[in-house]
Design a protein around this motif. Structure first.
Motif, PDB file in Angstrom:
ATOM      1  N   VAL A 126       0.847  -1.156  -0.030  1.00  0.00           N
ATOM      2  CA  VAL A 126       0.220   0.070   0.123  1.00  0.00           C
ATOM      3  C   VAL A 126       0.950   1.361   0.042  1.00  0.00           C
ATOM      4  CG1 VAL A 126      -1.813   1.183   1.172  1.00  0.00           C
ATOM      5  CG2 VAL A 126      -2.145  -1.333   1.221  1.00  0.00           C
ATOM      6  N   SER A 127       0.450   2.028  -0.896  1.00  0.00           N
ATOM      7  CA  SER A 127       1.537   3.392  -1.191  1.00  0.00           C
ATOM      8  C   SER A 127       1.482   4.160   0.151  1.00  0.00           C
ATOM      9  CB  SER A 127       1.127   4.087  -2.345  1.00  0.00           C
ATOM     10  OG  SER A 127       1.283   3.393  -3.400  1.00  0.00           O
ATOM     11  N   ALA A 128       2.654   4.779   0.291  1.00  0.00           N
ATOM     12  CA  ALA A 128       2.787   5.596   1.569  1.00  0.00           C
ATOM     13  C   ALA A 128       2.046   6.724   1.852  1.00  0.00           C
ATOM     14  CB  ALA A 128       4.113   6.162   1.491  1.00  0.00           C
ATOM     15  N   ALA A 129       1.570   7.414   0.669  1.00  0.00           N
ATOM     16  CA  ALA A 129       0.426   8.494   0.836  1.00  0.00           C
ATOM     17  C   ALA A 129      -0.825   8.066   1.360  1.00  0.00           C
ATOM     18  CB  ALA A 129       0.257   9.008  -0.424  1.00  0.00           C
ATOM     19  N   GLN A 130      -1.155   6.738   1.258  1.00  0.00           N
ATOM     20  CA  GLN A 130      -2.288   6.467   1.851  1.00  0.00           C
ATOM     21  C   GLN A 130      -2.550   6.456   3.455  1.00  0.00           C
ATOM     22  OE1 GLN A 130      -4.461   5.934  -0.398  1.00  0.00           O
ATOM     23  NE2 GLN A 130      -3.725   4.844  -2.375  1.00  0.00           N
ATOM     24  N   PHE A 131      -1.246   6.326   3.959  1.00  0.00           N
ATOM     25  CA  PHE A 131      -1.463   6.118   5.346  1.00  0.00           C
ATOM     26  C   PHE A 131      -1.585   7.359   6.127  1.00  0.00           C
ATOM     27  CE2 PHE A 131       0.618   2.379   3.997  1.00  0.00           C
ATOM     28  CZ  PHE A 131      -0.143   1.274   4.921  1.00  0.00           C
ATOM     29  N   ALA A 132      -1.709   8.659   5.317  1.00  0.00           N
ATOM     30  CA  ALA A 132      -2.055   9.892   5.823  1.00  0.00           C
ATOM     31  C   ALA A 132      -3.397  10.045   5.853  1.00  0.00           C
ATOM     32  CB  ALA A 132      -1.352  10.887   4.915  1.00  0.00           C
ATOM     33  N   ARG A 133      -4.166   8.905   5.316  1.00  0.00           N
ATOM     34  CA  ARG A 133      -5.969   8.986   5.423  1.00  0.00           C
ATOM     35  C   ARG A 133      -6.448   8.307   6.571  1.00  0.00           C
ATOM     36  NH1 ARG A 133      -7.249   6.591   0.917  1.00  0.00           N
ATOM     37  NH2 ARG A 133      -9.122   7.293   0.711  1.00  0.00           N
ATOM     38  N   PRO A 134      -7.075   8.711   7.569  1.00  0.00           N
ATOM     39  CA  PRO A 134      -7.336   8.053   8.698  1.00  0.00           C
ATOM     40  C   PRO A 134      -8.578   7.139   8.462  1.00  0.00           C
ATOM     41  CG  PRO A 134      -7.404  10.451   9.186  1.00  0.00           C
ATOM     42  CD  PRO A 134      -7.227  10.003   7.590  1.00  0.00           C
ATOM     43  N   GLN A 135      -9.178   7.142   7.331  1.00  0.00           N
ATOM     44  CA  GLN A 135     -10.457   6.266   6.824  1.00  0.00           C
ATOM     45  C   GLN A 135      -9.840   5.026   6.154  1.00  0.00           C
ATOM     46  OE1 GLN A 135      -9.282   9.059   5.320  1.00  0.00           O
ATOM     47  NE2 GLN A 135     -10.525   9.372   3.239  1.00  0.00           N
ATOM     48  N   LEU A 136      -8.434   5.003   5.834  1.00  0.00           N
ATOM     49  CA  LEU A 136      -8.092   4.027   4.800  1.00  0.00           C
ATOM     50  C   LEU A 136      -8.199   2.596   5.410  1.00  0.00           C
ATOM     51  CD1 LEU A 136      -5.941   2.913   2.837  1.00  0.00           C
ATOM     52  CD2 LEU A 136      -4.202   2.635   4.548  1.00  0.00           C
ATOM     53  N   ALA A 137      -8.204   2.569   6.902  1.00  0.00           N
ATOM     54  CA  ALA A 137      -8.468   0.967   7.435  1.00  0.00           C
ATOM     55  C   ALA A 137      -9.806   0.568   7.209  1.00  0.00           C
ATOM     56  CB  ALA A 137      -8.087   0.943   9.092  1.00  0.00           C
ATOM     57  N   GLU A 138     -10.968   1.569   7.618  1.00  0.00           N
ATOM     58  CA  GLU A 138     -12.303   1.350   7.209  1.00  0.00           C
ATOM     59  C   GLU A 138     -12.365   0.799   5.732  1.00  0.00           C
ATOM     60  OE1 GLU A 138     -11.246   3.608   9.124  1.00  0.00           O
ATOM     61  OE2 GLU A 138     -12.319   2.938  11.126  1.00  0.00           O
ATOM     62  N   GLU A 139     -11.871   1.715   4.749  1.00  0.00           N
ATOM     63  CA  GLU A 139     -12.209   1.239   3.410  1.00  0.00           C
ATOM     64  C   GLU A 139     -11.518  -0.030   3.068  1.00  0.00           C
ATOM     65  OE1 GLU A 139     -11.556   5.963   2.017  1.00  0.00           O
ATOM     66  OE2 GLU A 139     -10.041   4.760   2.002  1.00  0.00           O
ATOM     67  N   LEU A 140     -10.418  -0.334   3.566  1.00  0.00           N
ATOM     68  CA  LEU A 140     -10.061  -1.565   3.288  1.00  0.00           C
ATOM     69  C   LEU A 140     -10.770  -2.799   3.732  1.00  0.00           C
ATOM     70  CD1 LEU A 140      -5.966  -1.347   3.664  1.00  0.00           C
ATOM     71  CD2 LEU A 140      -7.487  -1.065   1.614  1.00  0.00           C
ATOM     72  N   VAL A 162       5.982   6.262   4.750  1.00  0.00           N
ATOM     73  CA  VAL A 162       4.634   6.566   5.300  1.00  0.00           C
ATOM     74  C   VAL A 162       4.404   7.487   6.092  1.00  0.00           C
ATOM     75  CG1 VAL A 162       3.801   4.057   5.310  1.00  0.00           C
ATOM     76  CG2 VAL A 162       4.932   4.862   7.252  1.00  0.00           C
ATOM     77  N   ALA A 163       5.598   7.776   6.939  1.00  0.00           N
ATOM     78  CA  ALA A 163       5.592   8.920   7.923  1.00  0.00           C
ATOM     79  C   ALA A 163       6.322  10.198   7.561  1.00  0.00           C
ATOM     80  CB  ALA A 163       5.820   8.497   9.247  1.00  0.00           C
ATOM     81  N   LEU A 164       6.708  10.272   6.143  1.00  0.00           N
ATOM     82  CA  LEU A 164       7.495  11.243   5.812  1.00  0.00           C
ATOM     83  C   LEU A 164       6.865  12.595   6.190  1.00  0.00           C
ATOM     84  CD1 LEU A 164       9.323  10.549   2.606  1.00  0.00           C
ATOM     85  CD2 LEU A 164      10.207  10.614   4.910  1.00  0.00           C
ATOM     86  N   LYS A 165       5.566  12.757   6.142  1.00  0.00           N
ATOM     87  CA  LYS A 165       4.749  14.010   5.935  1.00  0.00           C
ATOM     88  C   LYS A 165       3.731  13.913   7.338  1.00  0.00           C
ATOM     89  CE  LYS A 165       4.726  15.722   1.129  1.00  0.00           C
ATOM     90  NZ  LYS A 165       4.278  15.255   0.171  1.00  0.00           N
ATOM     91  N   HIS A 166       3.037  12.931   7.521  1.00  0.00           N
ATOM     92  CA  HIS A 166       2.326  13.176   8.867  1.00  0.00           C
ATOM     93  C   HIS A 166       2.225  11.848   9.731  1.00  0.00           C
ATOM     94  CE1 HIS A 166       0.110  16.072   6.543  1.00  0.00           C
ATOM     95  NE2 HIS A 166      -0.016  15.555   5.608  1.00  0.00           N
ATOM     96  N   PRO A 167       3.467  11.895  10.388  1.00  0.00           N
ATOM     97  CA  PRO A 167       3.609  10.819  11.398  1.00  0.00           C
ATOM     98  C   PRO A 167       2.427  10.167  12.450  1.00  0.00           C
ATOM     99  CG  PRO A 167       5.083  12.749  11.791  1.00  0.00           C
ATOM    100  CD  PRO A 167       4.449  12.791  10.602  1.00  0.00           C
ATOM    101  N   GLU A 168       1.495  11.214  12.806  1.00  0.00           N
ATOM    102  CA  GLU A 168       0.660  11.007  13.793  1.00  0.00           C
ATOM    103  C   GLU A 168      -0.426  10.251  12.819  1.00  0.00           C
ATOM    104  OE1 GLU A 168       1.410  14.004  13.087  1.00  0.00           O
ATOM    105  OE2 GLU A 168       3.038  14.556  14.792  1.00  0.00           O
ATOM    106  N   LEU A 169      -0.898  10.891  11.816  1.00  0.00           N
ATOM    107  CA  LEU A 169      -1.633  10.190  11.138  1.00  0.00           C
ATOM    108  C   LEU A 169      -1.569   8.609  10.639  1.00  0.00           C
ATOM    109  CD1 LEU A 169      -3.042  13.185   8.485  1.00  0.00           C
ATOM    110  CD2 LEU A 169      -4.298  12.300  10.710  1.00  0.00           C
ATOM    111  N   ALA A 170      -0.330   8.558  10.325  1.00  0.00           N
ATOM    112  CA  ALA A 170       0.205   7.350  10.116  1.00  0.00           C
ATOM    113  C   ALA A 170       0.093   6.258  11.074  1.00  0.00           C
ATOM    114  CB  ALA A 170       1.529   7.222   9.283  1.00  0.00           C
ATOM    115  N   GLU A 171       0.540   6.798  12.303  1.00  0.00           N
ATOM    116  CA  GLU A 171       0.405   6.031  13.577  1.00  0.00           C
ATOM    117  C   GLU A 171      -1.092   5.560  13.969  1.00  0.00           C
ATOM    118  OE1 GLU A 171       2.148   8.211  16.971  1.00  0.00           O
ATOM    119  OE2 GLU A 171       1.710   6.435  18.188  1.00  0.00           O
TER     120      GLU A 171
END
Ligand code: C2E
Ligand code: MG
Ligand code: MG
Ligand code: MG
Length: 289
Positions: A126-140, A162-171
């Motif tokens: 899964v591409s790194a940018a997706q992890f900045a989207r909190p709804q990713l888990a629900e979508e999958l 994954v955490a380059l831009k938004h480490p908190e969102l990725a977490e």
């Protein structure tokens, strides 16, 4: 180079092209055509997945597969994901593509279950940018519910980007995936800048040791020392380990000596189309037979 070229064209306008060598212009043209083609490549049936078998070193059993994306372009032929994934990330097409991959992989799992294969886990990138989207888990999860596959059967591979831009969102995203029952693997481990902090911060289940540490395992005592240390550290953190890019029996044996749990690479098998994968799985000695 393709990305850089596109970037420069955007920034400098037409004049920017003056500074490029002709082969770089050709590269840019190709990138633009690829970006345009990616928008409906899945709908046109140009995308497909191949599956690389993963083997447990202890039992020798086939335990899973990594889904790897392929694009048969009508004009350019087979294009490598190393080339088109970055383009899809830039154009935004990656979100739809990543969802398509998860759905395909889940449907493949159902088909293999029906064909009598052992209960495998399929890993998806899964591409790194997706992890900045909190709804990713629900979508999958919704995709899996539609196909009726348990999240326990899907391993989400992420890279350190994954955490380059938004480490908190990725977490948050990674924790949600983990809590829903997805397995989470850190891909290309050891090649980034912050591997250790990732282990501390994210709820990861598996480390995929990058192939750069495996390539010269038999020749370099330093690589052997590094891999041994990674495996010990992973195990003391209750993470499992998989070595990528295993090409020889000797590398497999050394990894077994290190205590590495699983391997993936040309020595065990190249990535296979679904039918070939099924034949591979069925050709293995059956447990207890
Ligand atoms: P990755 O996830 O680290 O995948 C492993 C790559 O190593 C694959 O290249 C695989 O074919 C190759 N490989 C496997 N065994 C061996 C071996 O023994 N020796 C060598 N030299 N190479 C081996 P591939 O399929 O070209 O994919 C390249 C990268 O593209 C992947 O690296 C992954 O980052 C990305 N990718 C592939 N499929 C997808 C996808 O569906 N979505 C996203 N977002 N990225 C993908
Ligand atoms: Mg991967
Ligand atoms: Mg990898
Ligand atoms: Mg890689």
């Amino acid at each position: 180079a393709a990305e850089l070229a596109m970037y420069r064209v955007k920034e400098d306008g037409r004049n920017g092209l003056r500074f490029f060598a002709p082969e770089m212009q050709a590269h840019t043209q190709r990138s633009l055509e690829l970006a345009a083609g990616l928008k409906d490549a899945a709908r046109k049936g140009e995308l497909f997945l191949v599956y690389q078998p993963q083997r447990a070193l202890g039992s020798g059993a086939l335990v899973g597969a990594e889904a790897l994306l392929r694009w048969r372009h009508p004009q350019w032929g087979l294009v490598s994901p190393a080339e088109f994934i970055p383009i899809a990330e830039q154009s935004g097409a990656i979100t739809a593509i990543d969802f398509w991959v998860v759905e395909q992989a889940a449907q493949q799992l159902r088909a293999w279950d029906a064909a009598g294969l052992p209960p495998l886990v399929v890993a998806v990138n899964v591409s790194a940018a997706q992890f900045a989207r909190p709804q990713l888990a629900e979508e999958l999860l919704h995709i899996l519910q539609r196909v009726d596959v348990s999240p326990q059967r899907i391993e989400v591979e992420l890279t350190e980007a994954v955490a380059l831009k938004h480490p908190e969102l990725a977490e948050t995203t990674i924790r949600r995936l983990h809590d829903m029952g997805f397995k989470v693997a850190l891909d290309d481990f050891g090649t980034g800048y912050s591997s250790m902090s990732y282990l501390k911060r994210y709820t990861i289940d598996k480390l995929k040791i990058d192939q750069s540490f495996v390539r010269e395992l038999a020749e370099k005592t330093s690589d052997m020392a590094i891999v041994t240390a990674i495996v010990r550290m992973a195990h003391s953190l209750h993470l499992s380990t998989l070595a990528e890019g295993v090409e020889t029996a000797e590398q497999a044996a050394l990894l077994h000596d290190c205590g590495c749990d699983e391997i993936q690479g040309y020595w065990y098998s190249r990535p296979l189309e679904p039918r070939a994968f099924e034949a591979f799985a069925k050709g293995l000695p059956q447990r207890g037979a």
